[in-house]
Design an enzyme around this catalytic site. Structure first.
Site, PDB file in Angstrom:
ATOM      1  N   HIS A  14      -4.026  -0.783   5.213  1.00 49.41           N
ATOM      2  CA  HIS A  14      -3.081   0.034   4.459  1.00 49.41           C
ATOM      3  C   HIS A  14      -3.263   1.518   4.773  1.00 49.41           C
ATOM      4  CE1 HIS A  14      -0.748   0.805   0.590  1.00 49.41           C
ATOM      5  NE2 HIS A  14      -1.241   1.997   0.862  1.00 49.41           N
ATOM      6  N   GLU A  15      -4.496   1.992   4.737  1.00 52.06           N
ATOM      7  CA  GLU A  15      -4.744   3.415   4.959  1.00 52.06           C
ATOM      8  C   GLU A  15      -4.539   3.808   6.411  1.00 52.06           C
ATOM      9  OE1 GLU A  15      -4.815   5.289   2.473  1.00 52.06           O
ATOM     10  OE2 GLU A  15      -5.068   3.635   1.050  1.00 52.06           O
ATOM     11  N   HIS A  24      -0.900   4.335   7.168  1.00 49.44           N
ATOM     12  CA  HIS A  24      -0.384   5.626   6.709  1.00 49.44           C
ATOM     13  C   HIS A  24      -0.412   6.659   7.837  1.00 49.44           C
ATOM     14  CE1 HIS A  24       0.722   5.734   2.520  1.00 49.44           C
ATOM     15  NE2 HIS A  24      -0.382   5.124   2.135  1.00 49.44           N
TER      16      HIS A  24
END
Length: 222
Positions: free
Chosen positions: A173-174, A177
């Site tokens: 997820h990170e 980004h």
């Protein structure tokens, strides 16, 4: 349909000046929300745009913002900085059954520069996921169950580490980004729920009931 994120047009000076302004604030900065272009750009690799002191102070600021949110990860673009830097930490106490079903183990604080991940094996896992930059929403995302993360430490040393279960989900997820990708790009859109609806209906260990009643991932049994 997939879309390639354009590279950021920010110069090293713009990045550094923005970081210095954030560090000079008397309050914690707000988390950038979806619709801001910085979340849809390929962030600049870290190549010494910040001094060692500035980098460490930014990491500490990001950690404070992450804790205050509260969340388990935060990427620099979420503070309006298109730089490949993210912080991760998961120390939340959760129900044992949910922790077991989601393979969720505590994750000690970790800061990464220029991260990239690759799947380990073919197994995937699908669970509801949220984002501090899409406030008030959650959706089911199917992701590789285990990944290998390649990154630089804050000292600039190359590192590699394997993650599985919920830790692997946070890592993906990170890192996404920093490539201009939000979880909603990978989500089962029919599962999209407000936090209130999720809490009232779907806050359980797995996604079986939500999958059946909302009509997504109909060919799976997870």
């Amino acid at each position: 349909m997939s879309h390639a994120s354009p590279p950021t047009s920010w110069t090293p000076d713009q990045i550094r000046e923005t970081v210095q302004a954030l560090l000079a604030m008397d309050t914690l900065p707000p988390i950038v929300q979806a619709g801001n272009p910085v979340l849809r750009q390929h962030s600049a690799p870290f190549e010494g745009q910040l001094s060692a002191r500035e980098l460490h102070e930014l990491v500490e600021l990001m950690r404070k913002v992450m804790h205050a949110a509260p969340g388990v990860g935060l990427a620099a673009p979420q503070l309006g900085i298109p730089l490949q830097l993210a912080v991760l930490e998961d120390q939340f106490e959760i129900d044992d059954d949910i922790a077991a079903a989601r393979a969720r183990m505590p994750l000690e604080f970790l800061a990464v520069l220029n991260p990239s991940y690759s799947p380990l094996g073919i197994r995937t896992a699908a669970f509801f996921e949220g984002c501090l930059s899409l406030s008030g929403l959650q959706a089911v995302v199917e992701r590789p169950e285990s990944v290998r993360l390649e990154y630089l430490t804050l000292s600039g040393d190359p590192a590699s580490r394997d993650f599985s279960g919920w830790q692997a989900r946070i890592v993906q997820h990170e890192t996404d980004h920093l490539q201009g990708t939000l979880y909603i790009d990978r989500a089962e859109i029919r599962s999209l729920s407000t936090n209130d609806e999720y809490a009232a209906r779907w806050a359980e260990a797995g996604i079986g009931r939500a999958r059946q009643e909302l009509g997504f991932l109909t060919g799976t049994t997870s």
